[in-house]
Design a protein around this motif. Structure first.
Motif, PDB file in Angstrom:
ATOM      1  N   GLN A 176       8.680  -2.625  -2.471  1.00  0.00           N
ATOM      2  CA  GLN A 176      10.066  -2.300  -2.148  1.00  0.00           C
ATOM      3  C   GLN A 176      10.901  -2.171  -3.422  1.00  0.00           C
ATOM      4  O   GLN A 176      11.710  -1.240  -3.568  1.00  0.00           O
ATOM      5  CB  GLN A 176      10.670  -3.378  -1.245  1.00  0.00           C
ATOM      6  CG  GLN A 176      10.104  -3.396   0.171  1.00  0.00           C
ATOM      7  CD  GLN A 176      10.663  -4.548   0.985  1.00  0.00           C
ATOM      8  OE1 GLN A 176      11.554  -5.266   0.535  1.00  0.00           O
ATOM      9  NE2 GLN A 176      10.131  -4.739   2.184  1.00  0.00           N
ATOM     10  N   LYS A 177      10.716  -3.082  -4.366  1.00  0.00           N
ATOM     11  CA  LYS A 177      11.484  -3.063  -5.613  1.00  0.00           C
ATOM     12  C   LYS A 177      11.146  -1.837  -6.454  1.00  0.00           C
ATOM     13  O   LYS A 177      12.032  -1.219  -7.053  1.00  0.00           O
ATOM     14  CB  LYS A 177      11.227  -4.343  -6.408  1.00  0.00           C
ATOM     15  CG  LYS A 177      11.800  -5.597  -5.762  1.00  0.00           C
ATOM     16  CD  LYS A 177      11.493  -6.836  -6.590  1.00  0.00           C
ATOM     17  CE  LYS A 177      12.071  -8.078  -5.930  1.00  0.00           C
ATOM     18  NZ  LYS A 177      11.780  -9.308  -6.715  1.00  0.00           N
ATOM     19  N   ILE A 178       9.848  -1.493  -6.507  1.00  0.00           N
ATOM     20  CA  ILE A 178       9.433  -0.321  -7.295  1.00  0.00           C
ATOM     21  C   ILE A 178      10.013   0.955  -6.705  1.00  0.00           C
ATOM     22  O   ILE A 178      10.552   1.809  -7.422  1.00  0.00           O
ATOM     23  CB  ILE A 178       7.894  -0.238  -7.366  1.00  0.00           C
ATOM     24  CG1 ILE A 178       7.330  -1.428  -8.162  1.00  0.00           C
ATOM     25  CG2 ILE A 178       7.466   1.077  -8.023  1.00  0.00           C
ATOM     26  CD1 ILE A 178       5.821  -1.494  -8.161  1.00  0.00           C
ATOM     27  N   ASN A 206      10.299  -8.961 -13.640  1.00  0.00           N
ATOM     28  CA  ASN A 206      11.011  -9.585 -12.521  1.00  0.00           C
ATOM     29  C   ASN A 206      10.594  -9.010 -11.175  1.00  0.00           C
ATOM     30  O   ASN A 206      10.858  -9.605 -10.129  1.00  0.00           O
ATOM     31  CB  ASN A 206      12.518  -9.413 -12.706  1.00  0.00           C
ATOM     32  CG  ASN A 206      12.934  -7.952 -12.752  1.00  0.00           C
ATOM     33  OD1 ASN A 206      12.357  -7.155 -13.495  1.00  0.00           O
ATOM     34  ND2 ASN A 206      13.926  -7.599 -11.959  1.00  0.00           N
ATOM     35  N   PHE A 207       9.920  -7.842 -11.177  1.00  0.00           N
ATOM     36  CA  PHE A 207       9.412  -7.276  -9.922  1.00  0.00           C
ATOM     37  C   PHE A 207       8.385  -8.205  -9.272  1.00  0.00           C
ATOM     38  O   PHE A 207       8.127  -8.108  -8.072  1.00  0.00           O
ATOM     39  CB  PHE A 207       8.762  -5.904 -10.176  1.00  0.00           C
ATOM     40  CG  PHE A 207       9.752  -4.791 -10.421  1.00  0.00           C
ATOM     41  CD1 PHE A 207       9.315  -3.480 -10.499  1.00  0.00           C
ATOM     42  CD2 PHE A 207      11.108  -5.053 -10.561  1.00  0.00           C
ATOM     43  CE1 PHE A 207      10.233  -2.441 -10.720  1.00  0.00           C
ATOM     44  CE2 PHE A 207      12.018  -4.034 -10.793  1.00  0.00           C
ATOM     45  CZ  PHE A 207      11.586  -2.735 -10.876  1.00  0.00           C
ATOM     46  N   ALA A 228      12.658   1.274  -4.836  1.00  0.00           N
ATOM     47  CA  ALA A 228      14.112   1.277  -5.027  1.00  0.00           C
ATOM     48  C   ALA A 228      14.457   1.665  -6.461  1.00  0.00           C
ATOM     49  O   ALA A 228      15.417   2.417  -6.710  1.00  0.00           O
ATOM     50  CB  ALA A 228      14.688  -0.093  -4.695  1.00  0.00           C
ATOM     51  N   PHE A 229      13.658   1.195  -7.417  1.00  0.00           N
ATOM     52  CA  PHE A 229      13.884   1.514  -8.827  1.00  0.00           C
ATOM     53  C   PHE A 229      13.683   3.007  -9.087  1.00  0.00           C
ATOM     54  O   PHE A 229      14.488   3.665  -9.749  1.00  0.00           O
ATOM     55  CB  PHE A 229      12.949   0.682  -9.698  1.00  0.00           C
ATOM     56  CG  PHE A 229      13.054   0.985 -11.164  1.00  0.00           C
ATOM     57  CD1 PHE A 229      12.193   1.899 -11.772  1.00  0.00           C
ATOM     58  CD2 PHE A 229      14.008   0.376 -11.949  1.00  0.00           C
ATOM     59  CE1 PHE A 229      12.295   2.180 -13.118  1.00  0.00           C
ATOM     60  CE2 PHE A 229      14.118   0.649 -13.301  1.00  0.00           C
ATOM     61  CZ  PHE A 229      13.257   1.555 -13.890  1.00  0.00           C
ATOM     62  N   LYS A 232       7.012  -6.955  -1.150  1.00  0.00           N
ATOM     63  CA  LYS A 232       8.311  -7.022  -1.821  1.00  0.00           C
ATOM     64  C   LYS A 232       8.279  -6.301  -3.163  1.00  0.00           C
ATOM     65  O   LYS A 232       9.272  -5.697  -3.574  1.00  0.00           O
ATOM     66  CB  LYS A 232       8.736  -8.489  -2.002  1.00  0.00           C
ATOM     67  CG  LYS A 232       9.060  -9.191  -0.707  1.00  0.00           C
ATOM     68  CD  LYS A 232       9.935 -10.405  -0.929  1.00  0.00           C
ATOM     69  CE  LYS A 232      10.432 -10.979   0.381  1.00  0.00           C
ATOM     70  NZ  LYS A 232      11.401 -12.076   0.189  1.00  0.00           N
ATOM     71  N   ILE A 233       7.146  -6.372  -3.849  1.00  0.00           N
ATOM     72  CA  ILE A 233       7.006  -5.658  -5.121  1.00  0.00           C
ATOM     73  C   ILE A 233       7.113  -4.150  -4.882  1.00  0.00           C
ATOM     74  O   ILE A 233       7.798  -3.434  -5.624  1.00  0.00           O
ATOM     75  CB  ILE A 233       5.663  -5.998  -5.792  1.00  0.00           C
ATOM     76  CG1 ILE A 233       5.621  -7.482  -6.185  1.00  0.00           C
ATOM     77  CG2 ILE A 233       5.428  -5.131  -7.027  1.00  0.00           C
ATOM     78  CD1 ILE A 233       4.272  -7.953  -6.690  1.00  0.00           C
ATOM     79  N   ARG A 281       9.598  -4.898 -16.642  1.00  0.00           N
ATOM     80  CA  ARG A 281       9.965  -5.062 -15.228  1.00  0.00           C
ATOM     81  C   ARG A 281       9.203  -6.235 -14.613  1.00  0.00           C
ATOM     82  O   ARG A 281       8.771  -6.180 -13.459  1.00  0.00           O
ATOM     83  CB  ARG A 281       9.679  -3.763 -14.460  1.00  0.00           C
ATOM     84  CG  ARG A 281      10.393  -2.555 -15.092  1.00  0.00           C
ATOM     85  CD  ARG A 281       9.952  -1.245 -14.512  1.00  0.00           C
ATOM     86  NE  ARG A 281      10.489  -0.143 -15.307  1.00  0.00           N
ATOM     87  CZ  ARG A 281       9.860   0.421 -16.340  1.00  0.00           C
ATOM     88  NH1 ARG A 281       8.641  -0.008 -16.689  1.00  0.00           N
ATOM     89  NH2 ARG A 281      10.420   1.394 -17.014  1.00  0.00           N
TER      90      ARG A 281
END
Length: 474
Positions: free
Chosen positions: A205-207, A193-194, A209-210, A202-203, A191
């Motif tokens: 938020q991505k985690i 690309n996180f 969401a995943f 932002k990291i 991961r």
């Protein structure tokens, strides 16, 4: 008095910053394309306000420069001597083999480990797929043993080698650390690309969401693992800080043992006759019997630009630290633009003067000093000296060191005849002498008939440089 002292400190800080910019700009001028490329990658890695826009590898992207006037004053009064030194460091392979020989392994394991070691490139990454290294005739060499040998090599120093790419290297390094945060291992395990862009908010938020997406997958067996992470902004910052301590190029401190090929920095290309009928384009040079286009070899140096996401975030956050990173990024791009622009302008002026060479080839240079080009560009002579260092021009006659185009006059009596031209005519004269052993004095007299007035001792000096013996020994 307090205000006056503050002004003095601010002025001193500004002067120091300008001096640093000048020094860095001058270093850029002297760098060859290989060292400049490394400098660009280093800057992009350290400054989030910079981004490389064209992928060349997992850590290699290219950027377009924003032109600024930074570094224009940097060409004055700073003399730098660059010395070349042979790379005497131990090679990565020798370093690993030394450790491997101290281990107790079977002959098959040792053989496979050695194959893996010699299959590593200068970054410590696999050149060929490891599975291709197995000897099908040897029944002991199985995929299972190969995986065991890969782990054996990975246990050697430096940590993070014998991998496919940078992402796997970082994951291997993290797993070998006892203090690796679980969230860091989670990110590095497929991961990566996180981390683009590398901002904690932002990291996070991505985690989240995943994890939310995984919880919705009824058959996902790892849902429980994801739910126990409980990421927070602090844990993300901790993971990001840990990842930054890892080395993306663990083999960088070892000699690569590679052969480095010379690549052109500038192309001078002759334009066809049909194109000559059109108006002169930008960066073209015309001469008697020819028209040439001068362009930089952009493919050899990554292009770089400001990171638009960072700029947007900096505008919204309005933080001083982000503004400082942005300022440094703009200065870096400006210095690159200054370097590239000065190199191109210098080569255009050289081409304007050396059109006889471009038309007829070696032996047709005219006298040219670095000071002449410096005067035309309104820069200091040392700026041209740095530009000429380790730069190469590709034209229809071959690949030439930029310094090749600077040549002195043959003598004080022949200010319009270059040393290159005189030596070329001397060689032609010796080759056409039909076995006659002309003395240096006779050669001097024959050259004078063709308009080249040089003394006998100068003829002797040129003849020695051409590796031609005297008439007595010929």
């Amino acid at each position: 008095m307090t205000g006056f002292g503050l002004q003095q400190r601010q002025r001193a800080s500004q002067i120091q910053r300008i001096c640093q910019k000048q020094i860095q700009a001058l270093k850029f001028l002297a760098m060859d394309s290989k060292n400049l490329t490394e400098e660009i990658y280093k800057a992009a890695e350290e400054n989030p306000a910079l981004v490389i826009t064209k992928n060349r590898s997992s850590w290699d992207r290219t950027k377009t420069a924003v032109p600024t006037a930074s570094g224009m004053a940097a060409s004055e009064n700073f003399q730098a001597a660059l010395e070349s030194k042979a790379d005497e460091r131990e090679s990565l392979q020798d370093h690993l083999l030394g450790q491997l020989n101290s281990m107790r392994l079977s002959e098959t394991e040792k053989s496979l480990c050695e194959k893996l070691i010699f299959n590593l490139d200068s970054k410590g990454f696999h050149i060929l797929a490891p599975i291709s290294l197995l000897d099908k005739k040897d029944k002991l060499q199985t995929p299972g043993l190969l995986e065991k040998c890969i782990e054996t090599v990975r246990q050697l120093e430096p940590s993070g080698i014998c991998v496919v790419n940078t992402e796997e290297s970082l994951l291997v390094q993290a797993r070998q650390r006892e203090n690796a945060p679980p969230l860091a291992l989670f990110i590095l395990n497929g991961r990566f690309n996180f981390l683009d862009p590398p901002y904690p908010e932002k990291i996070l938020q991505k985690i989240k969401a995943f994890i939310a997406k995984q919880k919705k997958l009824f058959a996902d067996s790892n849902a429980e693992e994801y739910s126990t992470l409980n990421p927070t902004l602090r844990s993300v910052e901790e993971a990001l800080g840990f990842i930054r301590t890892l080395d993306p190029l663990p083999a960088r401190n070892f000699s690569s043992g590679e052969i480095h090929f010379i690549a052109p920095d500038v192309y001078i290309e002759k334009i066809s006759g049909m194109a000559q009928q059109n108006q002169l384009e930008e960066n073209t040079v015309s001469g008697s019997g020819g028209l040439w286009k001068i362009r930089l070899a952009q493919e050899n140096i990554p292009q770089i630009s400001l990171n638009p996401e960072f700029m947007q975030l900096a505008e919204n956050k309005n933080q001083n630290s982000m503004e400082e990173e942005l300022r440094k990024a703009k200065e870096f791009i400006g210095m690159l633009e200054f370097r590239q622009g000065t190199l191109l302008r210098a080569c255009i002026e050289i081409a304007k003067i050396q059109t006889d060479f471009l038309l007829r080839g070696p032996g047709n240079l005219v006298p040219l000093r670095q000071k002449d080009i410096a005067d035309k560009l309104s820069v200091h002579e040392t700026t041209i000296s740095r530009i000429a260092n380790s730069k190469f021009i590709q034209c229809e006659w071959g690949l030439f060191d930029l310094k090749f185009f600077f040549t002195n006059a043959a003598s004080s009596k022949n200010k319009n005849i270059s040393k290159d031209k005189a030596m070329s005519e001397l060689k032609k004269l010796l080759n056409s002498s039909s076995g006659k052993k002309m003395s240096d004095q006779k050669l001097s007299e024959e050259l004078e008939k063709s308009g080249i007035k040089i003394a006998r001792r100068t003829v002797a000096k040129y003849r020695n440089k051409l590796c031609i013996e005297s008439s007595y020994n010929r």
